[in-house]
Enzyme design. Structure first.
Site, PDB file in Angstrom:
ATOM      1  CE  LYS A 210      55.633  23.465  41.402  1.00  0.00           C
ATOM      2  NZ  LYS A 210      56.815  24.250  41.058  1.00  0.00           N
ATOM      3  NE  ARG A 243      30.584  40.667  20.912  1.00  0.00           N
ATOM      4  CZ  ARG A 243      29.694  41.240  20.100  1.00  0.00           C
ATOM      5  NH1 ARG A 243      28.568  40.609  19.802  1.00  0.00           N
ATOM      6  NH2 ARG A 243      29.929  42.427  19.592  1.00  0.00           N
TER       7      ARG A 243
HETATM    8  C1  LIG Z   1      53.305  26.517  45.979  1.00  0.00           C
HETATM    9  C2  LIG Z   1      53.578  27.107  44.631  1.00  0.00           C
HETATM   10  N1  LIG Z   1      52.698  27.979  44.107  1.00  0.00           N
HETATM   11  C3  LIG Z   1      52.880  28.525  42.896  1.00  0.00           C
HETATM   12  C4  LIG Z   1      53.986  28.221  42.133  1.00  0.00           C
HETATM   13  C5  LIG Z   1      54.177  28.928  40.835  1.00  0.00           C
HETATM   14  O1  LIG Z   1      54.268  28.057  39.748  1.00  0.00           O
HETATM   15  P1  LIG Z   1      55.169  28.394  38.465  1.00  0.00           P
HETATM   16  O2  LIG Z   1      56.598  28.149  38.833  1.00  0.00           O
HETATM   17  O3  LIG Z   1      54.653  27.434  37.440  1.00  0.00           O
HETATM   18  O4  LIG Z   1      54.913  29.808  38.093  1.00  0.00           O
HETATM   19  C6  LIG Z   1      54.915  27.312  42.619  1.00  0.00           C
HETATM   20  C7  LIG Z   1      56.093  26.965  41.799  1.00  0.00           C
HETATM   21  O5  LIG Z   1      57.152  26.701  42.152  1.00  0.00           O
HETATM   22  C8  LIG Z   1      54.725  26.745  43.909  1.00  0.00           C
HETATM   23  O6  LIG Z   1      55.612  25.912  44.440  1.00  0.00           O
END
Ligand SMILES: Cc1ncc(COP(=O)(O)O)c(C=O)c1O
Length: 405
Positions: A210, A243
């Site tokens: 990412k 809590r």
């Molecule tokens: C569009 C999308 N949603 C969700 C995720 C899930 O993220 P993670 O890999 O951090 O669990 C990804 C990861 O590749 C993704 O590309």
């Protein structure tokens, strides 16, 4: 001998592109600070989400990162967690999605967008994409809504804003919340508003590929205090602020981010603005360079997508127009020193995990899987000469395409 590198010629490019992740002294400084402090998990400093006093006495990197990331993405609250998959599950649960509900998702995305609803007993309902953007097509959305629809989950695919105006209008008409899957969206915007601040909540990923990363990591943004509190409780094994420690109010789980992850992510966030600007400049320039090559179709960037996060540089490859298959093209391009891939082999519903479930074929998603060419965002982190190399390599493969037939 052919000029093409794949046939023994000299490649257009022999230098590597920018390596990912980009990191330096700041990541080292913050990670070492955590190591030496001995405070390796957030709640060493206090038990509560709002335990401001305890946290200012021994500042938590997770607390700091949550606040800074949310503010940078136009949201009041940020809830950090282990990864983007968990973020999706937690956000959906906080929205009340559960057994028997339906969640509308695009089929051209990572599996978690559809399996997070399944994990909590809901059914993903696939709504096709717009082939010009690869994002959920609002024109097909209304037909996917049923009385069981509990959430709409558009993805800002590759960092390009989904059509949130049209999606939001339909959702509002039906009283259904929109959760943004902004796993690709760091630093991007829609109509000038940061991705992650448009729906009732949004989820981000900090997994290794990412645009900001700690290897793994996730975060939920929201402007809704009640949702934020539920999310925090869910990633904190169901505890409740104020809590007792061993009192658990919800079926939560341990989805906490570590202080080490947050340390790296603070440093990565500090780089995001400059890197996003560079990706945007190079992404637009590259599309302009490639646009006139037959069979090479960069995706549209609609006016509402005011800030493309360019997590992936995506184009459509028209094999008939170009003159060779996508696989032959990719092999030739990679041999020229330009790493590129074909992305998802099939829409999500064709994964074995959906065997025995009901789904209707989504033609635009099928076409996207046949035509897509992906390049990693790190390729956009160089300068204009890097983009010229990519364009020159594509042009070269096209000029010599008959030798590949
Ligand atoms: C569009 C999308 N949603 C969700 C995720 C899930 O993220 P993670 O890999 O951090 O669990 C990804 C990861 O590749 C993704 O590309």
């Amino acid at each position: 001998m052919s000029d093409l590198a794949v046939l023994g010629g000299k490649p257009v490019r022999e230098r590597a592109f920018t390596a990912w992740p980009v990191f330096g002294a700041r990541e080292e400084e913050l990670a070492l600070e955590v190591l030496r402090s001995g405070h390796w998990w957030r709640y060493t400093h206090g038990e509560a989400l709002d335990a401001g006093a305890a946290e200012s006495a021994a500042p938590s990197k997770v607390a700091e990162f949550q606040g800074r990331f949310a503010a940078a993405h136009g949201s009041k609250y940020g809830i950090a967690c282990v990864n983007g998959t968990a973020a999706l599950e937690v956000a959906l649960r906080a929205l009340g999605v559960g057994n028997g509900d339906e969640v509308i998702v695009p089929p051209y995305t990572f599996i978690a967008t559809a399996t997070a609803p399944m994990l909590i007993g809901a059914t993903p309902v696939f709504c096709d994409i717009d082939i010009s953007t690869f994002n959920l097509d609002p024109a097909r959305l209304e037909a996917a809504i049923t009385p069981r629809t509990k959430a709409i989950l558009p993805v800002h695919f590759a960092g390009l804003a989904a059509d949130m105006g049209a999606i939001g209008a339909i959702a509002a008409r039906h009283g259904i919340p929109v959760l943004e899957d902004a796993a690709h969206g760091h630093g991007g915007s829609w109509c000038g508003r940061p991705l992650g601040s448009i729906g009732v909540a949004a989820t981000f990923s900090f997994q290794a590929s990412k645009n900001m990363t700690a290897g793994e990591g996730g975060l939920i943004t929201t402007g809704n205090a009640e949702l934020a509190e539920i999310c925090e409780s869910l990633v904190w094994v169901g505890r409740k602020v104020g809590r007792p420690w061993y009192e658990h109010h919800r079926l939560g789980w341990n989805y906490r981010m570590t202080e080490f992850q947050a340390a790296l992510l603070i440093a990565q966030l500090e780089r995001l603005g400059e890197q996003t600007a560079r990706r945007q400049k190079n992404g637009s320039y590259l599309s302009a360079c490639l646009r006139d090559i037959p069979g090479i179709l960069p995706l549209d960037v609609p006016d509402y997508a005011t800030g493309h996060a360019w997590h992936i540089y995506v184009l459509r490859f028209d094999a008939a127009e170009f003159g060779v298959s996508r696989e032959v093209f990719l092999k030739a391009l990679t041999a020229e020193g330009i790493p590129a891939s074909s992305g998802y082999a099939h829409p999500l519903y064709r994964n074995p995990v959906f065997e025995g479930t009901e789904w209707a074929e989504c033609p635009a998603s099928e076409q996207a899987c046949r035509e897509a060419v992906w390049m990693e965002h790190r390729l956009l982190l160089g300068d204009e000469h890097d983009m010229d190399d990519i364009a020159q390599a594509v042009q070269k493969v096209w000029a010599h395409r008959r030798e590949l037939a």
